[in-house]
Design an enzyme around this catalytic site. Sequence first.
Site, mmCIF file in Angstrom:
data_model
loop_
_atom_site.group_PDB
_atom_site.id
_atom_site.type_symbol
_atom_site.label_atom_id
_atom_site.label_comp_id
_atom_site.label_asym_id
_atom_site.label_seq_id
_atom_site.Cartn_x
_atom_site.Cartn_y
_atom_site.Cartn_z
ATOM 1 N N HIS B 62 0.789 -1.274 -0.047
ATOM 2 C CA HIS B 62 0.050 -0.015 0.062
ATOM 3 C C HIS B 62 1.042 1.258 -0.014
ATOM 4 C CE1 HIS B 62 -3.955 1.932 1.714
ATOM 5 N NE2 HIS B 62 -3.187 2.722 1.263
ATOM 6 N N HIS B 64 1.420 5.432 -2.057
ATOM 7 C CA HIS B 64 1.048 6.235 -3.067
ATOM 8 C C HIS B 64 2.091 6.892 -3.613
ATOM 9 C CE1 HIS B 64 -3.230 6.056 -1.709
ATOM 10 N NE2 HIS B 64 -2.696 5.710 -0.495
ATOM 11 N N LEU B 65 2.336 6.798 -5.010
ATOM 12 C CA LEU B 65 3.494 7.114 -5.398
ATOM 13 C C LEU B 65 3.259 8.420 -6.372
ATOM 14 C CD1 LEU B 65 5.377 3.919 -6.544
ATOM 15 C CD2 LEU B 65 5.631 5.403 -4.424
ATOM 16 N N ASP B 154 -9.140 3.047 -3.195
ATOM 17 C CA ASP B 154 -8.401 3.396 -2.179
ATOM 18 C C ASP B 154 -8.821 4.912 -1.638
ATOM 19 O OD1 ASP B 154 -6.993 3.026 0.161
ATOM 20 O OD2 ASP B 154 -5.590 4.275 -0.585
ATOM 21 N N ASN B 282 -5.545 9.024 7.533
ATOM 22 C CA ASN B 282 -6.779 8.448 7.381
ATOM 23 C C ASN B 282 -6.632 6.913 6.989
ATOM 24 O OD1 ASN B 282 -9.462 8.134 7.570
ATOM 25 N ND2 ASN B 282 -10.033 8.835 5.565
ATOM 26 N N ASP B 309 1.239 2.383 3.713
ATOM 27 C CA ASP B 309 0.261 3.625 3.469
ATOM 28 C C ASP B 309 1.039 4.766 3.061
ATOM 29 O OD1 ASP B 309 -2.193 4.897 2.577
ATOM 30 O OD2 ASP B 309 -3.158 5.070 4.476
#
Lengths: 315, 428
Positions: B62, B64-65, B154, B282, B309
């Site tokens: 998980h 985020h790039l 997501d 979150n 995350d």
Amino acid sequence: MTKAGLRSKDLLGIEPLSPEEIALILDTAESMREIGRRPIKKVPALRGRMVANLFFEASTRTRFSFETAERWLSADSLNFAARGSSVEKGESLLDTARNLQAMSPDLIVIRHGSPGAPHFLARHLRAGVVNAGDGAHEHPTQALLDALTIRQRFGRIQGLRVLIVGDIAHSRVVRSNIWLLTKLGAKVVVCGPPTLLPPRIGEMGVEETTDFDAALPESEVVMMLRMQLERQGGALYPSVREYFRRYGLTAERLGRAHPDAIVMHPGPMNRGVEIASDVADSPRAVILDQVANGVAVRMAVLYLLLGGHPWEADA
Amino acid sequence: MSAPIWIRGGRVIDPASGRDGVADVLLSDGVVAEVGSPPRPSAAETVEAAGLYVFPGFIDLHAHLREPGREDAETVASGLAAAAAGGFAAVCAMPNTNPVNDNGAITDYVASRARAAGAARLHPIGAITKGQRGEELAEFDEMKAAGAVAVSDDGMWLADGSMLRRALEHAGLVGLTVVQHAEDATLSGGAPMHEGAVSTRLGLRGQPAAAEAAAVARDVLVAELARGRLHVAHLSTARALGIVRSAKSKGIRVTCEVTPHHLTLTDGEVARTGYSTNAKMNPPLREASDVEALVAALAEGAIDAVATDHAPHHPDDKAVEFDRAPFGVVGLETAAAVVFDRLVRPGRLTLARFAEVFSAGPARCFGLPGGSLAAGAPADVTLFDPSAAWRVEPASFRSLSRNSPFAGWELTGRPAATIVGGRIVWRA
């Protein structure tokens, strides 16, 4: 008067203050009241100091009160209201603050809708920061002026039963009052409908109840909060009429409180919503004393944070 | 083709093949050739591993790039470099980019950026619905052909029950796991922190634990109905954990992950830091009882994986009022070290479980290659120095962003090298 007895350069809330610091502010405020009775309401205590007033939310009495306090202490004021400013052009709080910093104010008074906005400024700026209300978090000078008013009536805070009624969830006044009154030994009871009581408020050291009538007996102070209908969109209480039936302070209800009970309200009042007009205007109501004490308390805070020099000699 | 790598004298910990002991590892032709005492080929590069742990390459389910769309906060290249520096040999990238990764062309673009970066591997996650709008299913087959390993909206819980059912059924056909960010927004109200004593004290709106638990409950029931494969992202509450446990015991095919910050921090962090936006993510930081439950479940196997995350945000975007700041913290460069220092060293998580939740566990959740050092497995290896003492300094991150809740933490133990496909992509 001794110089700067406060530990921090900022007044971000009541929570971090010690009972001794609170007492110092109240005692200082007591001596400031005398200035307001002079024919020439000005002492040179903060001459040459600059205070920037940043109001990102509408405010009448708090802003006037701070400005009056600044003038009476001879500080220079810089007023900044979000409307008509670069904030409307999308400037960030940090950039706004940095621009102000470039003008070298000694202290910044901030009112902002976001909880923690004063803490954010205090981390980024050299100037001291006074919280004049941050969202539903704290409003420390309001609690201080409330305490001053209570102390004037009863000569003490210790041991009093203070009942605070209304929209507890959205009130910064409540949180600051809870910290202050419990630190000074009062018993605080908060009362409102379940939708307006925030979760686990009891863990702040107060009793919580939804039953106004049952909570009134023995209460020496009844503090009514503004019903913030504009924030609620109807979902939190069915109607104003319904609210008043259960939580409005009427003369009949007040009769159930302690015989010496006083009625307080941080303003602005909604007559007929949380408080009946005759109660608001009765001798029991100390609402205008609160306003007058507001100036004295803010003078004390400014004076103590800025370490002003004694004024008696050159008054 | 790069030269073989001979890793000498490390303690090899590979739960997937039941191994824990000092051994040499030979990597050749992009796969694990042998573990034990293989002879050193003359052309091999030697990596001295005495005193180090040798784990199957870590996998993050998980991250985020931010590419495409927010290359000022992170790029595929910077994110994968950060991953490698955190010991991750592979990263699954969430689709909430701009544009959203909801079709094969974007999946292919992200995958090609990763190949060019030459650091950790990237496994794209495609969107469940077009534009993550929750209205129309994306084309799973096409995204899978371009490399997608799972589907997720997501950040947005797929609230429409029928849509989730169809997504699970369709994903089953294609062979993908459906990943849900479990948050009933009608209960959470998008509040900036956890609802509890701390939110009340700070005057902030809170997300009740029930907002997560209610979403997880609905999701596992739909997964049972659809006989699909569901993965719960960043589980954060004891309530939701209880629902996952019960679903697993009934044989429902559900897996879950937990983040390092939810294992080590509570909502008190928001107060302690004076509303620092690096304590805003979150799901939000929860309570001590939640943290305890999550740590216990991770140790005993009810939680399958640790996932970061990793959510980079440009410093300007985070330098705002708490309730206006975006959610999320970076995690790739601290995850393994934080979990090792705070859970393994005090004895709350065994070394074997630590290895598993960073390798074999995540590999099983999405059916990924790797997660094992068995002969023939991909030559992905994480070397870890258990005695290196260091301090978390966001300024030195390879990530383009600095929003870490662990800044200034003094840790013992950190990755020493990351090997991907038989190539050393990072060394301390």
